[in-house]
Design an enzyme around this catalytic site. Sequence first.
Site, PDB file in Angstrom:
ATOM      1  N   SER A  82      77.072  27.763 -21.186  1.00  0.00           N
ATOM      2  CA  SER A  82      76.130  26.746 -20.693  1.00  0.00           C
ATOM      3  C   SER A  82      76.841  25.749 -19.796  1.00  0.00           C
ATOM      4  O   SER A  82      77.990  25.387 -20.046  1.00  0.00           O
ATOM      5  CB  SER A  82      75.517  25.983 -21.866  1.00  0.00           C
ATOM      6  N   ASP A 112      67.624  20.402 -17.611  1.00  0.00           N
ATOM      7  CA  ASP A 112      68.826  20.534 -18.437  1.00  0.00           C
ATOM      8  C   ASP A 112      70.105  20.376 -17.619  1.00  0.00           C
ATOM      9  O   ASP A 112      70.876  21.327 -17.431  1.00  0.00           O
ATOM     10  CB  ASP A 112      68.822  21.904 -19.157  1.00  0.00           C
ATOM     11  N   HIS A 133      72.112  19.990 -22.566  1.00  0.00           N
ATOM     12  CA  HIS A 133      72.074  20.423 -23.979  1.00  0.00           C
ATOM     13  C   HIS A 133      73.468  20.564 -24.563  1.00  0.00           C
ATOM     14  O   HIS A 133      73.629  20.671 -25.780  1.00  0.00           O
ATOM     15  CB  HIS A 133      71.242  21.700 -24.151  1.00  0.00           C
TER      16      HIS A 133
HETATM   17  C1  LIG Z   1      75.994  22.609 -28.014  1.00  0.00           C
HETATM   18  C2  LIG Z   1      75.666  23.967 -27.429  1.00  0.00           C
HETATM   19  C3  LIG Z   1      76.934  24.771 -27.177  1.00  0.00           C
HETATM   20  C4  LIG Z   1      74.764  24.756 -28.410  1.00  0.00           C
HETATM   21  C5  LIG Z   1      74.366  26.081 -27.752  1.00  0.00           C
HETATM   22  O1  LIG Z   1      74.182  26.132 -26.577  1.00  0.00           O
HETATM   23  N1  LIG Z   1      74.255  27.184 -28.560  1.00  0.00           N
HETATM   24  C6  LIG Z   1      73.977  28.488 -28.117  1.00  0.00           C
HETATM   25  C7  LIG Z   1      73.885  29.424 -29.116  1.00  0.00           C
HETATM   26  C8  LIG Z   1      73.647  30.732 -28.798  1.00  0.00           C
HETATM   27  C9  LIG Z   1      73.497  31.133 -27.470  1.00  0.00           C
HETATM   28  C10 LIG Z   1      73.605  30.181 -26.448  1.00  0.00           C
HETATM   29  C11 LIG Z   1      73.446  30.584 -25.019  1.00  0.00           C
HETATM   30  C12 LIG Z   1      74.102  29.850 -24.011  1.00  0.00           C
HETATM   31  C13 LIG Z   1      73.953  30.244 -22.677  1.00  0.00           C
HETATM   32  C14 LIG Z   1      73.141  31.343 -22.321  1.00  0.00           C
HETATM   33  C15 LIG Z   1      72.482  32.042 -23.354  1.00  0.00           C
HETATM   34  C16 LIG Z   1      71.588  33.189 -23.056  1.00  0.00           C
HETATM   35  N2  LIG Z   1      71.910  33.974 -21.923  1.00  0.00           N
HETATM   36  C17 LIG Z   1      72.646  31.663 -24.683  1.00  0.00           C
HETATM   37  C18 LIG Z   1      73.840  28.860 -26.787  1.00  0.00           C
END
Ligand SMILES: CC(C)CC(=O)Nc1cccc(-c2cccc(CN)c2)c1
Length: 232
Positions: free
Chosen positions: A183, A89, A41
Amino acid sequence: ILGGYEARPHLRPYMASLQLDGQHVCGGFLIAEQWVLSAAHCTEGTNGQLFQVLLGAHSLTEPEPHKRLYRVRAQIAHPGSNIHNNRDDLLLLQLEEKAELNAHVKVLPFQREDRDVEADTMCEAAGWGTVTHSGRRPDKLQQVERPVISRELCNHRTRHDQTITEKMMCTDSRKKDTCKGDSGGPLVCNGVAEGVVTAGSRVCGNYKKPAIYTRIAPYAAWIDGVMASAAG
Ligand SMILES: CC(C)CC(=O)Nc1cccc(-c2cccc(CN)c2)c1
């Protein structure tokens, strides 16, 4: 990383920062000399642009002796990944050349035995993702320890309501949690990468939405296959 703290510099020499135009977008980690594992993602909205991979870093901006930005030869998302759910993912990135391994740049072994990590096991997540709810981005690598929670609890209707498959795992997200930009980073339990951070409900630090990770063991054959086919 919400509720965590600055990591000891270079104690996680496998950590990668996936960057576009010099900006940190997602985490990742070195699984072989020429391969980084991250989350599919992370390519959302990049319209096919290749990442650059920063290895050996603690600070994203300050000059550091073993910090090096690598170009990517290929980015391979798992064929089952899509933008509508968190399934499959995973993203494999082949570096343009083998990374120069040293005290600050090392491979992290991943779990190959397909067995759930026991609930309450303390694991660690690290990343350069946001450190506040307002989205402040850190310059230095952050880390946090989190306990694994059972798939049964994570699938409760008040949590992720039956969306957690046997190829996913969860950790408690009360106050301390992974967040935007984390992420793709590894969930490390007892020194082994068991999971890859996925965005899940894109909510951070709310105990009703535990953190979700793609378990790596179920994908060991896919990972080995991609690395073998692209070798040479
Ligand atoms: C292109 C990508 C960076 C878009 C994206 O991932 N947005 C986004 C927005 C809010 C929370 C998160 C998020 C990530 C990792 C873990 C978690 C929850 N533990 C949330 C991720």
